[in-house]
Design a protein around this motif. Structure first.
Motif, PDB file in Angstrom:
ATOM      1  N   PHE A   1       1.010   8.986   3.371  1.00 12.48           N
ATOM      2  CA  PHE A   1       2.310   8.534   2.871  1.00 12.48           C
ATOM      3  C   PHE A   1       3.458   9.222   3.606  1.00 12.48           C
ATOM      4  CE2 PHE A   1       5.795   9.031  -0.305  1.00 12.48           C
ATOM      5  CZ  PHE A   1       6.211   7.710  -0.286  1.00 12.48           C
TER       6      PHE A   1
ATOM      7  N   ARG B   1       0.839  -1.204   0.000  1.00  9.08           N
ATOM      8  CA  ARG B   1       0.000   0.000   0.000  1.00  9.08           C
ATOM      9  C   ARG B   1       0.878   1.259   0.000  1.00  9.08           C
ATOM     10  NH1 ARG B   1      -3.185  -2.934   3.491  1.00  9.08           N
ATOM     11  NH2 ARG B   1      -2.517  -1.814   5.343  1.00  9.08           N
ATOM     12  N   THR B   2       1.891   1.242   0.850  1.00  7.78           N
ATOM     13  CA  THR B   2       2.794   2.402   0.929  1.00  7.78           C
ATOM     14  C   THR B   2       3.552   2.590  -0.378  1.00  7.78           C
ATOM     15  OG1 THR B   2       3.047   1.944   3.289  1.00  7.78           O
ATOM     16  CG2 THR B   2       4.627   3.465   2.294  1.00  7.78           C
TER      17      THR B   2
ATOM     18  N   THR C   1       2.407   9.485  -5.840  1.00  2.00           N
ATOM     19  CA  THR C   1       2.757  10.896  -5.557  1.00  2.00           C
ATOM     20  C   THR C   1       3.423  11.520  -6.781  1.00  2.00           C
ATOM     21  OG1 THR C   1       4.955  10.357  -4.682  1.00  2.00           O
ATOM     22  CG2 THR C   1       3.170  10.564  -3.072  1.00  2.00           C
TER      23      THR C   1
ATOM     24  N   GLY D   1      -4.297  10.771   1.196  1.00  2.00           N
ATOM     25  CA  GLY D   1      -3.315   9.752   0.832  1.00  2.00           C
ATOM     26  C   GLY D   1      -1.907  10.292   0.906  1.00  2.00           C
ATOM     27  N   ARG D   2      -1.716  11.501   0.374  1.00  2.00           N
ATOM     28  CA  ARG D   2      -0.393  12.128   0.402  1.00  2.00           C
ATOM     29  C   ARG D   2       0.090  12.308   1.832  1.00  2.00           C
ATOM     30  NH1 ARG D   2       2.429  15.024  -3.564  1.00  2.00           N
ATOM     31  NH2 ARG D   2       0.689  14.606  -4.971  1.00  2.00           N
TER      32      ARG D   2
ATOM     33  N   SER E   1       3.878   7.968   7.049  1.00  2.00           N
ATOM     34  CA  SER E   1       4.525   6.657   7.156  1.00  2.00           C
ATOM     35  C   SER E   1       6.039   6.788   6.987  1.00  2.00           C
ATOM     36  CB  SER E   1       3.946   5.673   6.136  1.00  2.00           C
ATOM     37  OG  SER E   1       4.495   5.928   4.862  1.00  2.00           O
TER      38      SER E   1
ATOM     39  N   ILE F   1      -3.690   9.865  -6.168  1.00  2.00           N
ATOM     40  CA  ILE F   1      -3.565   9.989  -4.711  1.00  2.00           C
ATOM     41  C   ILE F   1      -4.384  11.185  -4.261  1.00  2.00           C
ATOM     42  CG2 ILE F   1      -1.492  11.458  -4.733  1.00  2.00           C
ATOM     43  CD1 ILE F   1      -0.467   9.617  -2.410  1.00  2.00           C
TER      44      ILE F   1
ATOM     45  N   LEU G   1       1.258   4.210  -2.846  1.00  2.00           N
ATOM     46  CA  LEU G   1       1.092   5.633  -2.536  1.00  2.00           C
ATOM     47  C   LEU G   1       2.299   6.427  -3.021  1.00  2.00           C
ATOM     48  CD1 LEU G   1      -0.507   5.726   1.052  1.00  2.00           C
ATOM     49  CD2 LEU G   1      -1.591   6.277  -1.144  1.00  2.00           C
ATOM     50  N   GLY G   2       3.494   5.911  -2.751  1.00  2.00           N
ATOM     51  CA  GLY G   2       4.715   6.598  -3.169  1.00  2.00           C
ATOM     52  C   GLY G   2       4.745   6.820  -4.663  1.00  2.00           C
TER      53      GLY G   2
END
Lengths: 174, 174
Positions: free
Chosen positions: B80, B4-5, B12, B76-77, B83, B72, B8-9
């Motif tokens: 991220f 998931r991470t 971006t 979400g941003r 995290s 995203i 997201l990355g």
DNA sequence: GTGATCTATATCGGGCCAGTATAGATTGTG
DNA sequence: CACAATCTATACTGGCCCGATATAGATCAC
């Protein structure tokens, strides 16, 4: 390299309980190359036992859980060697740190420095562990040397980059 | 660093379908540091979507499956970045090759040489890929340099050890 | 023209990890 | 000496993830 194969490998050297296998996986000779948790070791030993690749003898203990001591069987030894005779899975190097660095533009400078220091500390630990490790065989000597070479190179790279980073910071501060 | 991470990355930087995310993970900038398969990317995007961390727009196509393009969201941003602000998981270096070397005494010399050559070839490939990679950012430059340093050191170590191995073989052959 | 590769999503079985439960023994610390 | 932490030892569960598989038309190479 699945956990069953790892268990077999360790059992070629000596009989062991699931608990002892876990400990051995965490020793210097192994920890930088493989990993296995209880959650996978116990089911793996179960399966190996059902398949006749290991045998168990239960040592009953009064005030503790019974020890289940596993020994590799002739079939197990040959299955292990077979698995080393077929093409090996490729190495995997997963680095959350390097991934995070790809997004350094989204993070405060201070956090970058923090991640940097934590990573350097971890790598130094790993390097030091391998420096102290005493290989048990020719293969062990080779594997430890390999790990040392990789960690050493990473440490050198980090040191060089650290200097660059400080220079940049100093320039920015002027 | 869960899938998931990773998704997201990547999101971006640009919107993408699940398929495109997979391709990007396999590009030079990412492939040496993270991995993710279709079997984890699609469920990950589902979950992210349900949690409001990404949004989807469906592009209907006549003679192909509809493209689901993910973007995203603001939430979400920030998830991220959060995290990346909490302590990162440690790097993992799993090496079936090094593990196998620990048991070199159980294997025919010929097989050792074979594994050795396959490993050297793989590492050379990885090194060459990183040599050619063109970083997209300062962080990318750093990460690529780090990978290059590690693979380079491993290659050097292999070359030195190869010479030793040949010497030994030559002596044994006398 | 025909076989391979590409675009694109999706599911399933199985492997594995992290966390949790249990429980007495031993060791360390103030 | 009391109490905490760590050690020995097995086992299960939820959830994550991978590899394989299914589907299907498009495009490219030979």
């Amino acid at each position: 390299m699945d956990v069953r194969t790892i268990c077999l490998g360790i059992l070629t050297r000596a009989d062991a309980t699931g608990y002892e296998i876990k400990k051995r996986v965490e020793e210097h000779g192994f920890r930088h190359f493989v990993e296995a948790s209880f959650g996978s070791i116990y089911p793996a030993l179960d399966k190996l036992s059902r398949d006749g690749l290991v045998s168990v003898r239960e040592e009953i203990q009064e005030k503790r859980p019974d020890r289940k001591v596993y020994s590799i069987t002739r079939a197990g030894r040959s299955a292990f060697i077979d698995s080393l005779m077929t093409p090996l899975p490729e190495d995997r190097h997963r680095s959350p740190f390097a991934f995070a660095m790809l997004f350094s533009d989204l993070l405060p400078e201070q956090r970058i420095a923090q991640m940097y220091d934590a990573y350097a500390a971890q790598t130094e630990d790993a390097f030091r562990q391998l420096q102290q490790a005493k290989p048990q065989s020719a293969g062990g000597h080779f594997a430890i040397g390999l790990g040392r070479a990789a960690y050493g190179a990473i440490l050198d790279y980090l040191r060089v980059h650290r200097a660059e980073l400080e220079t940049q910071t100093a320039e920015a501060a002027e």
